[in-house]
Design a protein around this motif. Structure first.
Motif, PDB file in Angstrom:
ATOM      1  N   ALA A   1       0.826  -1.207   0.000  1.00  0.00           N
ATOM      2  CA  ALA A   1       0.000   0.000   0.000  1.00  0.00           C
ATOM      3  C   ALA A   1       0.858   1.254   0.000  1.00  0.00           C
ATOM      4  O   ALA A   1       0.546   2.240  -0.694  1.00  0.00           O
ATOM      5  N   ARG A   2       1.932   1.234   0.746  1.00  0.00           N
ATOM      6  CA  ARG A   2       2.854   2.370   0.799  1.00  0.00           C
ATOM      7  C   ARG A   2       3.514   2.587  -0.561  1.00  0.00           C
ATOM      8  O   ARG A   2       3.573   3.703  -1.082  1.00  0.00           O
TER       9      ARG A   2
ATOM     10  N   ALA B   1       2.529  10.198   6.140  1.00  0.00           N
ATOM     11  CA  ALA B   1       3.050  10.673   7.417  1.00  0.00           C
ATOM     12  C   ALA B   1       2.816   9.635   8.504  1.00  0.00           C
ATOM     13  O   ALA B   1       3.697   9.356   9.331  1.00  0.00           O
ATOM     14  N   ARG B   2       1.636   9.038   8.511  1.00  0.00           N
ATOM     15  CA  ARG B   2       1.323   8.005   9.503  1.00  0.00           C
ATOM     16  C   ARG B   2       2.166   6.746   9.263  1.00  0.00           C
ATOM     17  O   ARG B   2       2.552   6.067  10.222  1.00  0.00           O
TER      18      ARG B   2
ATOM     19  N   GLY C   1      12.742   2.127  14.000  1.00  0.00           N
ATOM     20  CA  GLY C   1      14.113   2.124  13.496  1.00  0.00           C
ATOM     21  C   GLY C   1      14.429   3.247  12.546  1.00  0.00           C
ATOM     22  O   GLY C   1      15.102   3.041  11.527  1.00  0.00           O
ATOM     23  N   GLY C   2      13.935   4.448  12.824  1.00  0.00           N
ATOM     24  CA  GLY C   2      14.268   5.594  11.976  1.00  0.00           C
ATOM     25  C   GLY C   2      13.170   6.039  11.052  1.00  0.00           C
ATOM     26  O   GLY C   2      13.361   6.966  10.267  1.00  0.00           O
ATOM     27  N   GLY C   3      12.029   5.365  11.144  1.00  0.00           N
ATOM     28  CA  GLY C   3      10.907   5.797  10.330  1.00  0.00           C
ATOM     29  C   GLY C   3      11.043   5.417   8.865  1.00  0.00           C
ATOM     30  O   GLY C   3      11.777   4.501   8.506  1.00  0.00           O
ATOM     31  N   ASP C   4      10.365   6.172   8.011  1.00  0.00           N
ATOM     32  CA  ASP C   4      10.345   5.917   6.571  1.00  0.00           C
ATOM     33  C   ASP C   4      10.621   7.247   5.871  1.00  0.00           C
ATOM     34  O   ASP C   4       9.703   7.984   5.534  1.00  0.00           O
ATOM     35  N   PRO C   5      11.895   7.592   5.663  1.00  0.00           N
ATOM     36  CA  PRO C   5      12.233   8.904   5.095  1.00  0.00           C
ATOM     37  C   PRO C   5      11.586   9.175   3.744  1.00  0.00           C
ATOM     38  O   PRO C   5      11.198  10.324   3.463  1.00  0.00           O
TER      39      PRO C   5
END
Length: 390
Positions: free
Chosen positions: A172-173, A217-218, A225-229
């Motif tokens: 989905a991302r 953003a969500r 582990g650092g998110g999704d830049p």
């Protein structure tokens, strides 16, 4: 109850805090009338009718599963007694349970995604059933409308801590990120060809921007582990562009060219964009560690009482907020027959990107008010201003 978002608004601009609190009170007073008898479904819209003596009546029209789910998403931020007042005696979790039970008959991906999102946020015990229904409706490789694809991602981001959705989440991302055209920061109306006629495939709406930037953003915020830049960068770019294009009166414009990142047609200006959808998306971006676009949110909110489209027309001037009736009128629009201006500009920009056809602005002035109000407007309003922590 004061959320961090309301507290911040009070620090930045106290007069707008009063306006936001007024709008929230209107939402709570208006939603119970939008609940259909039996308390298990919400109307699609409430249409206002003005009598010769100046009094108003509201007519219920239709039903909407997605609006019910959005209302649950917002109402969950209220104290329990006020949730029950809005949702026919049920809490947000209990009302979401009704929606989850209805899922076998739900055939629209967006409706199912919103129900799953509400199930995740209310910690409903049948969340896994809701996620499975989304998966069954979301055929792999099939283009989807961008708004519905964004709701899928938001639902899966919310569900990550409770259900194993990683494969679905990644798909989905990636689908949202791939949907953009070239290096444009804006999102198209669909994630792939086939759903939109060729002559308006470049035209996307404001919802096609706010829901993806919110979802991405969500997604970033839900990733350890650092998110999704990459997701955060896409959300940032989209938000920055729509804020750059915001009108002088705080208007969030309606149609964009997804290829160039420009405006195709500004009107209608929808109240829900001003008081709810832009705030909830931009607040979620800031909460995820992105840029604070609070100044743009405040400009947009101010439009609700300072409507430049109506200010110069005394005979057309009327409030967009009717406290006693429990409504905010839906939009200010041109009154053009069959949305002629949008059609002309859509076709024109297909051939010549950036073409404005400014003569249409003189012929069709935006001075008409659509006297309707829909439950999702209040659901997102509650979500926008009461979310973000206590």
């Amino acid at each position: 109850m004061t959320s961090t978002r309301l507290a911040a608004l009070g620090q930045e601009e106290p007069s707008l805090l009063a306006l936001a609190q007024r709008l929230l009170a209107v939402a709570e007073s208006g939603l119970p009338a939008m609940l259909l008898p039996g308390g298990e479904a919400f109307v699609f819209t409430m249409a206002g009718h003005k009598a010769p003596d100046g009094s108003w009546t509201l007519e219920r029209r239709g039903t909407s599963t997605r609006y019910a789910a959005i209302t649950a998403l917002g109402a969950r931020f209220l104290p329990e007694d006020r949730q029950r007042a809005v949702l026919g005696g049920r809490t947000a979790q209990e009302f979401t349970g009704l929606l989850v039970e209805s899922l076998p008959a739900v055939t629209n991906l967006g409706d199912a995604a919103l129900i799953a999102w509400a199930a995740a946020e209310t910690e409903h015990p049948k969340l896994s059933d809701a996620v499975e229904r989304v998966d069954a409706l979301d055929e792999e490789g099939r283009p989807q409308y961008t708004v519905e694809a964004a709701w899928v991602l938001s639902a899966l981001a919310a569900a990550r801590g409770a259900v194993d959705v990683e494969r679905r989440f990644t798909a989905a991302r990636d689908r949202l990120l791939r949907a953009r055209i070239g290096d444009s920061p804006l999102f198209p109306h669909a994630t792939g060809p086939g759903l939109v006629p060729w002559y308006r495939a470049h035209v996307s709406c404001f919802a096609d921007q706010t829901y993806p930037l919110q979802a991405l953003a969500r997604a970033h915020a839900s990733t350890d582990g650092g998110g999704d830049p990459a997701a955060l960068a896409a959300a940032e770019a989209c938000a920055a562009r729509v804020c750059e294009l915001q009108g002088d009166g705080g208007q969030w414009w309606w149609h964009y060219d997804a290829r160039t990142g420009g405006v195709v047609e500004g009107y209608p200006v929808y109240s829900v964009h001003q008081h709810a959808m832009a705030p909830t998306a931009l607040f979620d971006l800031a909460d995820a560690g992105g840029t604070d676009f609070g100044a743009a949110v405040r400009r947009g909110l101010r439009w609700m009482t300072d409507v430049p489209e109506l200010a110069g027309r005394p005979e057309r001037r009327e409030p967009m907020i009717l406290d006693g009736l429990g409504v905010t009128w839906r939009k200010v629009y041109r009154g053009d027959p069959k949305k002629a201006v949008r059609a002309a500009r859509g076709l024109g920009t297909r051939v010549a990107p950036g073409l404005r056809l400014r003569s249409l602005d003189r012929v069709y002035r935006p001075a008409s008010v659509d006297r309707e109000c829909r439950p999702y407007e209040f659901g997102w309003m509650l979500h926008a201003w009461l979310g973000g922590g206590e």
